[in-house]
Design a protein around this motif. Structure first.
Motif, PDB file in Angstrom:
ATOM      1  N   ARG A  37      54.989 -53.231  30.374  1.00  0.00           N
ATOM      2  CA  ARG A  37      55.124 -51.797  30.604  1.00  0.00           C
ATOM      3  C   ARG A  37      53.810 -51.257  31.144  1.00  0.00           C
ATOM      4  O   ARG A  37      52.736 -51.799  30.876  1.00  0.00           O
ATOM      5  CB  ARG A  37      55.529 -51.053  29.336  1.00  0.00           C
ATOM      6  CG  ARG A  37      54.521 -51.125  28.188  1.00  0.00           C
ATOM      7  CD  ARG A  37      54.951 -50.213  27.048  1.00  0.00           C
ATOM      8  NE  ARG A  37      56.147 -50.701  26.409  1.00  0.00           N
ATOM      9  CZ  ARG A  37      56.912 -49.949  25.608  1.00  0.00           C
ATOM     10  NH1 ARG A  37      56.610 -48.684  25.402  1.00  0.00           N
ATOM     11  NH2 ARG A  37      57.977 -50.477  25.033  1.00  0.00           N
ATOM     12  N   PHE A  38      53.900 -50.193  31.918  1.00  0.00           N
ATOM     13  CA  PHE A  38      52.718 -49.510  32.438  1.00  0.00           C
ATOM     14  C   PHE A  38      52.724 -48.116  31.832  1.00  0.00           C
ATOM     15  O   PHE A  38      53.533 -47.267  32.202  1.00  0.00           O
ATOM     16  CB  PHE A  38      52.751 -49.449  33.954  1.00  0.00           C
ATOM     17  CG  PHE A  38      51.564 -48.763  34.554  1.00  0.00           C
ATOM     18  CD1 PHE A  38      50.295 -49.310  34.438  1.00  0.00           C
ATOM     19  CD2 PHE A  38      51.712 -47.554  35.214  1.00  0.00           C
ATOM     20  CE1 PHE A  38      49.190 -48.657  34.970  1.00  0.00           C
ATOM     21  CE2 PHE A  38      50.617 -46.903  35.759  1.00  0.00           C
ATOM     22  CZ  PHE A  38      49.354 -47.458  35.642  1.00  0.00           C
ATOM     23  N   GLY A  39      51.840 -47.885  30.876  1.00  0.00           N
ATOM     24  CA  GLY A  39      51.898 -46.655  30.108  1.00  0.00           C
ATOM     25  C   GLY A  39      53.170 -46.635  29.290  1.00  0.00           C
ATOM     26  O   GLY A  39      53.441 -47.552  28.524  1.00  0.00           O
ATOM     27  N   ALA A  40      53.984 -45.601  29.475  1.00  0.00           N
ATOM     28  CA  ALA A  40      55.252 -45.512  28.754  1.00  0.00           C
ATOM     29  C   ALA A  40      56.422 -46.041  29.583  1.00  0.00           C
ATOM     30  O   ALA A  40      57.560 -46.062  29.117  1.00  0.00           O
ATOM     31  CB  ALA A  40      55.520 -44.056  28.359  1.00  0.00           C
ATOM     32  N   THR A  41      56.146 -46.508  30.803  1.00  0.00           N
ATOM     33  CA  THR A  41      57.205 -46.956  31.709  1.00  0.00           C
ATOM     34  C   THR A  41      57.451 -48.446  31.564  1.00  0.00           C
ATOM     35  O   THR A  41      56.529 -49.258  31.719  1.00  0.00           O
ATOM     36  CB  THR A  41      56.834 -46.651  33.170  1.00  0.00           C
ATOM     37  OG1 THR A  41      56.555 -45.253  33.304  1.00  0.00           O
ATOM     38  CG2 THR A  41      57.974 -47.033  34.103  1.00  0.00           C
ATOM     39  N   ALA A  54      55.773 -50.057  38.302  1.00  0.00           N
ATOM     40  CA  ALA A  54      55.274 -50.497  37.000  1.00  0.00           C
ATOM     41  C   ALA A  54      55.030 -52.002  37.001  1.00  0.00           C
ATOM     42  O   ALA A  54      54.015 -52.482  36.478  1.00  0.00           O
ATOM     43  CB  ALA A  54      56.261 -50.120  35.898  1.00  0.00           C
ATOM     44  N   HIS A  57      51.773 -52.763  38.822  1.00  0.00           N
ATOM     45  CA  HIS A  57      50.587 -52.438  38.012  1.00  0.00           C
ATOM     46  C   HIS A  57      50.346 -53.485  36.921  1.00  0.00           C
ATOM     47  O   HIS A  57      49.193 -53.771  36.575  1.00  0.00           O
ATOM     48  CB  HIS A  57      50.747 -51.056  37.380  1.00  0.00           C
ATOM     49  CG  HIS A  57      50.510 -49.918  38.334  1.00  0.00           C
ATOM     50  ND1 HIS A  57      49.283 -49.658  38.893  1.00  0.00           N
ATOM     51  CD2 HIS A  57      51.358 -48.976  38.821  1.00  0.00           C
ATOM     52  CE1 HIS A  57      49.366 -48.602  39.688  1.00  0.00           C
ATOM     53  NE2 HIS A  57      50.613 -48.171  39.660  1.00  0.00           N
TER      54      HIS A  57
END
Length: 283
Positions: A37-41, A54, A57
């Motif tokens: 995940r990228f942050g909350a995504t 995402a 990243h």
């Protein structure tokens, strides 16, 4: 000549881009893993990429670190569910290439899981692996190095956690995961919340068990006989849920063994397969 020298320096990398965790391994180096995940995504759902940005990243720093001298791009072997569509496989390849790979090959996840679990996939006798991952439950029969039959169910541990969280007010995914690991479907009654957890996850596990049983029963007799004799190998994070192995044995009537490190079976298998893929690509 310069091209040959470059090829000699390239690193060969095994990559398991999973719904919950992305794992990467190079040669004999230590395996490295990060959340998918990228942050909350979340980059993946049901075992396949759903957010290209995402995924980029997440993968870019992992692939960049495998460049030799910061210049020579690595060759990567990735894994995909057996029921991934051509578009879904292409999206995974595209994300890995854009992250900085020189080239990408994709193999079926259960084939890698079987190798990572220590099965002799070159055997002329059929062997069956059930990989219960975060987003997909993937079953495959392997004989003489090839997948001769497969079945995949979109949904795995994520659906178990969602079922637990739905029954427990204001429970986050991490808390649901902790309860799932502690209680499973056959937990001691003295564990707080075990009855609720068992009731929540049992429909999900019943669906998985029914799918595995139906897949096994639909196999040709010569394959089924080999599997009844040799048993089924269980891999993936779902293999660690208490009671899963017993449930599958009761439902199928076939003995079940669990890989020594089921969560890492796919990436370790891909790492073991890498030399073969590299050799074939050179011809």
């Amino acid at each position: 000549m310069a091209l040959l020298n470059v090829e000699q320096w390239r690193q060969h990398v095994a990559l398991d881009v999973g719904t919950a965790t992305t794992r990467i391994a190079t040669g004999s180096s230590q395996l490295f893993e990060i959340p998918s995940r990228f942050g909350a995504t979340k980059a993946l759902r049901d075992g396949v990429v759903v957010d290209r940005d995402a995924a980029h990243h997440i993968l870019e720093p992992l692939v960049e670190c495998r460049r030799v001298f910061g210049i020579v791009k690595p060759i990567i072997l990735g894994c995909a569910p057996t029921n991934a569509s051509e578009h879904e496989r292409g999206l995974l390849e595209d994300c890995i290439m854009k992250a900085g790979a020189a080239s990408v090959s994709i193999i079926p996840e259960p084939l890698a899981a079987a190798v990572g679990a220590g099965l002799d996939v070159s055997s002329p006798y059929a062997q069956m692996v059930v990989d219960i991952g975060e987003g997909v439950t993937d079953c495959a029969v392997i004989r003489s190095g090839r997948l001769v039959a497969s079945y995949a169910l979109r949904g795995g541990c994520c659906r178990m956690r969602e079922a637990i969280a739905a029954r427990q007010t204001a429970m986050c995914e991490d808390e649901a995961d902790m309860l799932l690991r502690r209680c499973g479907i056959c937990a001691p009654e003295d564990i707080s919340g075990s009855v609720a957890v068992a009731a929540a996850v049992k429909p999900v596990l019943d669906e998985i068990a029914d799918g595995v049983d139906s897949f096994l029963r639909d196999l040709p007799d010569e394959l089924g006989c080999d599997i009844i004799y040799g048993g089924i190998c269980l891999t993936g994070g779902g293999a660690l849920v208490p009671g899963v192995r017993r449930l599958l044995e009761e439902r199928t009537g076939v003995s079940i063994t669990r890989a020594r490190n089921p969560r890492r079976a796919v990436v370790e298998g891909a790492r073991a397969i890498l030399p073969v893929v590299v050799m074939l690509n050179r011809w």
